[in-house]
Scaffold this motif. Structure first.
Motif, PDB file in Angstrom:
ATOM      1  N   UNK A 195     -57.773 141.762  85.949  1.00 23.53           N
ATOM      2  CA  UNK A 195     -57.567 141.606  87.388  1.00 23.53           C
ATOM      3  C   UNK A 195     -58.031 142.877  88.073  1.00 23.53           C
ATOM      4  N   UNK A 196     -58.905 142.715  89.063  1.00 23.02           N
ATOM      5  CA  UNK A 196     -59.447 143.832  89.835  1.00 23.02           C
ATOM      6  C   UNK A 196     -58.620 143.962  91.104  1.00 23.02           C
ATOM      7  N   UNK A 197     -57.937 145.068  91.250  1.00 17.58           N
ATOM      8  CA  UNK A 197     -57.040 145.282  92.385  1.00 17.58           C
ATOM      9  C   UNK A 197     -57.602 146.428  93.213  1.00 17.58           C
ATOM     10  N   UNK A 198     -57.777 146.190  94.521  1.00 21.58           N
ATOM     11  CA  UNK A 198     -58.461 147.176  95.356  1.00 21.58           C
ATOM     12  C   UNK A 198     -57.530 148.124  96.103  1.00 21.58           C
ATOM     13  N   UNK A 256     -55.805 144.835  82.654  1.00 23.12           N
ATOM     14  CA  UNK A 256     -56.179 143.876  81.624  1.00 23.12           C
ATOM     15  C   UNK A 256     -55.013 142.912  81.437  1.00 23.12           C
ATOM     16  N   UNK A 257     -55.238 141.626  81.771  1.00 25.27           N
ATOM     17  CA  UNK A 257     -54.182 140.617  81.655  1.00 25.27           C
ATOM     18  C   UNK A 257     -54.023 140.208  80.201  1.00 25.27           C
ATOM     19  N   UNK A 258     -55.127 139.988  79.518  1.00 23.05           N
ATOM     20  CA  UNK A 258     -55.088 139.587  78.115  1.00 23.05           C
ATOM     21  C   UNK A 258     -56.469 139.168  77.657  1.00 23.05           C
ATOM     22  N   UNK A 306     -64.165 138.493  83.692  1.00 18.57           N
ATOM     23  CA  UNK A 306     -64.097 138.005  82.321  1.00 18.57           C
ATOM     24  C   UNK A 306     -65.278 138.636  81.603  1.00 18.57           C
ATOM     25  N   UNK A 307     -64.983 139.375  80.543  1.00 20.75           N
ATOM     26  CA  UNK A 307     -66.036 140.095  79.852  1.00 20.75           C
ATOM     27  C   UNK A 307     -65.741 140.168  78.358  1.00 20.75           C
ATOM     28  N   UNK A 317     -51.379 140.613  77.242  1.00 20.11           N
ATOM     29  CA  UNK A 317     -51.092 142.020  76.962  1.00 20.11           C
ATOM     30  C   UNK A 317     -50.428 142.731  78.135  1.00 20.11           C
ATOM     31  N   UNK A 318     -50.696 142.283  79.356  1.00 24.61           N
ATOM     32  CA  UNK A 318     -50.125 142.939  80.527  1.00 24.61           C
ATOM     33  C   UNK A 318     -48.661 142.564  80.697  1.00 24.61           C
TER      34      UNK A 318
END
Length: 127
Positions: free
Chosen positions: A75-78, A85-87, A62-63, A37-38
């Motif tokens: 992906x968590x970006x700080x 959300x990648x997909x 992953x959830x 989706x990203x």
């Protein structure tokens, strides 16, 4: 993953793999399964093909979406803080995760060419 028979070169690539009902599975988007989706971050890309200043490691989540039952990778970006959300993997791919899971695993495998012994797992740096 580094796998010249799967990827076009010998660089390290990110990838996703799923294994679900009847033992069927697939890498990335090579078959029906993972839904990308990203437009910003693909499930598969060369690790060294990062934006300037971006770390060469990823923090991901992953959830399971409580409404749809689908399994998302985010992906968590700080810096700056934001999540992408990648997909997702549709819930229909799996027969054992209807009510969630206690643990989702991320890992690696070391395998040599058919003519060599398996190398040690590592980051590629000779020490």
């Amino acid at each position: 993953m580094t796998n010249p028979s799967f990827f076009p070169d010998e660089r390290m690539w990110s990838y996703g793999f799923w294994k679900g009902k009847d033992g069927k599975g697939c890498y990335n988007t090579a078959c029906l399964g993972f839904v990308q989706v990203s437009k910003e971050i693909p499930i598969v890309q060369p690790i060294d093909d990062l934006k300037p200043g971006e770390p060469a490691w990823w923090h991901c989540s992953i959830h399971q979406d409580k409404n749809t039952g689908n399994w998302w990778i985010t992906r968590l970006i700080s810096n700056p803080p934001h999540n992408v959300d990648i997909g997702y993997w549709p819930k229909e791919l799996f027969n054992l995760f209807d009510n969630g899971a206690d643990l989702a695993g991320v890992g690696g495998v070391v395998q040599a060419s058919p003519f060599g012994s398996s190398p040690p797992m590592g980051d590629g740096v000779v020490r």
